[in-house]
Design a protein around this motif. Structure first.
Motif, mmCIF file in Angstrom:
data_model
loop_
_atom_site.group_PDB
_atom_site.id
_atom_site.type_symbol
_atom_site.label_atom_id
_atom_site.label_comp_id
_atom_site.label_asym_id
_atom_site.label_seq_id
_atom_site.Cartn_x
_atom_site.Cartn_y
_atom_site.Cartn_z
ATOM 1 N N ILE A 10 -10.469 -5.011 1.997
ATOM 2 C CA ILE A 10 -9.420 -4.591 2.914
ATOM 3 C C ILE A 10 -10.086 -4.234 4.239
ATOM 4 N N GLU A 11 -9.513 -4.730 5.307
ATOM 5 C CA GLU A 11 -10.089 -4.496 6.634
ATOM 6 C C GLU A 11 -9.112 -3.659 7.442
ATOM 7 N N GLN A 12 -9.671 -2.635 8.077
ATOM 8 C CA GLN A 12 -8.863 -1.744 8.897
ATOM 9 C C GLN A 12 -9.638 -1.443 10.160
ATOM 10 N N ALA A 13 -9.025 -1.725 11.292
ATOM 11 C CA ALA A 13 -9.683 -1.511 12.595
ATOM 12 C C ALA A 13 -11.050 -2.178 12.622
ATOM 13 N N SER A 14 -11.087 -3.439 12.164
ATOM 14 C CA SER A 14 -12.309 -4.258 12.167
ATOM 15 C C SER A 14 -13.427 -3.683 11.315
ATOM 16 N N GLN A 15 -13.121 -2.800 10.394
ATOM 17 C CA GLN A 15 -14.117 -2.221 9.478
ATOM 18 C C GLN A 15 -13.776 -2.680 8.053
ATOM 19 N N PRO A 16 -14.546 -3.644 7.488
ATOM 20 C CA PRO A 16 -14.218 -4.103 6.133
ATOM 21 C C PRO A 16 -14.632 -3.083 5.069
ATOM 22 N N HIS A 17 -13.815 -2.951 4.055
ATOM 23 C CA HIS A 17 -14.095 -2.084 2.907
ATOM 24 C C HIS A 17 -13.975 -2.940 1.658
ATOM 25 N N LYS A 18 -15.057 -3.096 0.924
ATOM 26 C CA LYS A 18 -15.032 -3.857 -0.319
ATOM 27 C C LYS A 18 -14.566 -2.958 -1.455
ATOM 28 N N PHE A 19 -13.739 -3.499 -2.316
ATOM 29 C CA PHE A 19 -13.372 -2.769 -3.519
ATOM 30 C C PHE A 19 -14.558 -2.813 -4.470
ATOM 31 N N PRO A 20 -14.835 -1.712 -5.148
ATOM 32 C CA PRO A 20 -15.921 -1.765 -6.127
ATOM 33 C C PRO A 20 -15.649 -2.866 -7.142
ATOM 34 N N ARG A 21 -16.698 -3.559 -7.542
ATOM 35 C CA ARG A 21 -16.570 -4.689 -8.457
ATOM 36 C C ARG A 21 -15.804 -4.307 -9.730
ATOM 37 N N ARG A 47 -2.439 -2.278 -10.056
ATOM 38 C CA ARG A 47 -2.693 -1.275 -9.027
ATOM 39 C C ARG A 47 -4.154 -0.866 -9.053
ATOM 40 N N VAL A 48 -4.745 -0.743 -7.854
ATOM 41 C CA VAL A 48 -6.129 -0.276 -7.737
ATOM 42 C C VAL A 48 -6.203 0.772 -6.633
ATOM 43 N N ALA A 49 -7.115 1.709 -6.801
ATOM 44 C CA ALA A 49 -7.293 2.757 -5.790
ATOM 45 C C ALA A 49 -7.868 2.137 -4.521
ATOM 46 N N LEU A 50 -7.361 2.619 -3.386
ATOM 47 C CA LEU A 50 -7.900 2.161 -2.104
ATOM 48 C C LEU A 50 -9.329 2.688 -1.934
ATOM 49 N N MET A 110 0.839 -1.202 0.000
ATOM 50 C CA MET A 110 0.000 0.000 0.000
ATOM 51 C C MET A 110 0.866 1.240 0.000
ATOM 52 N N THR A 111 0.398 2.247 -0.757
ATOM 53 C CA THR A 111 0.919 3.600 -0.618
ATOM 54 C C THR A 111 -0.254 4.428 -0.113
ATOM 55 N N ASP A 112 -0.163 5.735 -0.181
ATOM 56 C CA ASP A 112 -1.206 6.582 0.398
ATOM 57 C C ASP A 112 -2.597 6.306 -0.161
ATOM 58 N N ASN A 113 -2.717 6.026 -1.454
ATOM 59 C CA ASN A 113 -4.061 5.816 -1.999
ATOM 60 C C ASN A 113 -4.143 4.659 -2.985
ATOM 61 N N ILE A 114 -3.118 3.824 -3.052
ATOM 62 C CA ILE A 114 -3.070 2.729 -4.031
ATOM 63 C C ILE A 114 -2.716 1.414 -3.341
ATOM 64 N N LEU A 115 -3.412 0.358 -3.749
ATOM 65 C CA LEU A 115 -3.036 -1.001 -3.369
ATOM 66 C C LEU A 115 -2.390 -1.631 -4.598
ATOM 67 N N SER A 116 -1.167 -2.113 -4.442
ATOM 68 C CA SER A 116 -0.463 -2.808 -5.524
ATOM 69 C C SER A 116 -0.464 -4.295 -5.213
ATOM 70 N N ILE A 117 -0.791 -5.092 -6.238
ATOM 71 C CA ILE A 117 -0.788 -6.545 -6.101
ATOM 72 C C ILE A 117 0.212 -7.071 -7.121
ATOM 73 N N THR A 118 1.264 -7.694 -6.635
ATOM 74 C CA THR A 118 2.318 -8.224 -7.500
ATOM 75 C C THR A 118 2.254 -9.738 -7.490
ATOM 76 N N ASN A 119 2.303 -10.326 -8.672
ATOM 77 C CA ASN A 119 2.363 -11.778 -8.803
ATOM 78 C C ASN A 119 3.807 -12.140 -9.115
ATOM 79 N N ALA A 120 4.541 -12.589 -8.095
ATOM 80 C CA ALA A 120 5.948 -12.934 -8.250
ATOM 81 C C ALA A 120 6.137 -14.321 -8.853
ATOM 82 N N GLY A 121 5.039 -15.036 -9.082
ATOM 83 C CA GLY A 121 5.128 -16.364 -9.685
ATOM 84 C C GLY A 121 5.086 -16.294 -11.202
ATOM 85 N N GLY A 122 5.004 -17.455 -11.837
ATOM 86 C CA GLY A 122 5.009 -17.532 -13.285
ATOM 87 C C GLY A 122 3.665 -17.846 -13.901
#
Length: 193
Positions: free
Chosen positions: A134-145, A159-162, A112-124
């Motif tokens: 993403i859950e923060q302080a027991s508060q789940p936040h769903k990414f828009p579909r 990369r997707v916006a938080l 995570m950076t300030d407003n982006i979640l990066s997902i890296t696939n290090a496999g092949g």
């Protein structure tokens, strides 16, 4: 592959195959001659089904998974368009993977950076991901579909916006998702300003 026309009119479609990669967090497509589609342009009568044959023109590499998109475009009809009416045409894209039987399994890493979640696939191998939250302080936040990545190719980063309400620089951040039908639970690394 089968295409069916459930409409009440004749439908003409064109089928093409593009090579697919992900760079700088974006999907990129380019013309490919690695497969032959037969027929590549077809007219399908109402209620009828058309069989398409997709034939590899190159031998797949067992050590490297190659990624493609089958693009099916509805072609414009030759009927005269009514004034003030829009003519809607469909486009479908279907993933196609070749080779990679001996490629390393997918290996997802989250950051995570300030407003982006990066997902890296290090496999092949490609990872299919859904139900990202993403859950923060027991508060789940769903990414828009519409912004949840569906596929993350091997060696790529998406990369997707938080979601609103998620703050970087918290020790209580947790990512959950379904990856290739398996539930995952991860703690992202954070780099916040």
């Amino acid at each position: 592959m089968l295409l069916r026309n459930d409409s009440d009119g004749v439908m003409a479609v064109q089928i093409r195959i593009f090579s697919w990669n992900q760079q700088d967090g974006s999907d990129n497509y380019s013309q490919s001659s690695d497969f032959i589609v037969s027929p590549s342009i077809v007219r399908i009568d109402p209620g009828r089904t058309q069989t398409l044959h997709i034939i590899a023109s190159v031998k797949p590499d067992a050590n490297v998974e190659a990624s493609y998109r089958v693009v099916i475009d509805q072609l414009p009809q030759s009927v005269k368009q009514q004034p003030g009416a829009a003519q809607t045409r469909l486009r479908m894209t279907i993933p196609l993977f070749s080779g990679g039987d001996r490629a390393p399994e997918q290996n997802l890493r989250f950051s995570m950076t300030d407003n982006i979640l990066s997902i890296t696939n290090a496999g092949g191998r490609t990872a299919k991901i859904g139900g990202l939250s993403i859950e923060q302080a027991s508060q789940p936040h769903k990414f828009p579909r519409r912004t949840t990545p569906r596929y993350i190719l091997g060696g790529a980063t998406v990369r997707v916006a938080l979601p609103d309400g998620v703050q970087c620089d918290s020790d209580a951040v947790r990512i959950t998702a379904i990856v290739d039908r398996k539930a995952i639970d991860a703690i992202p690394t954070q780099s916040c300003s």
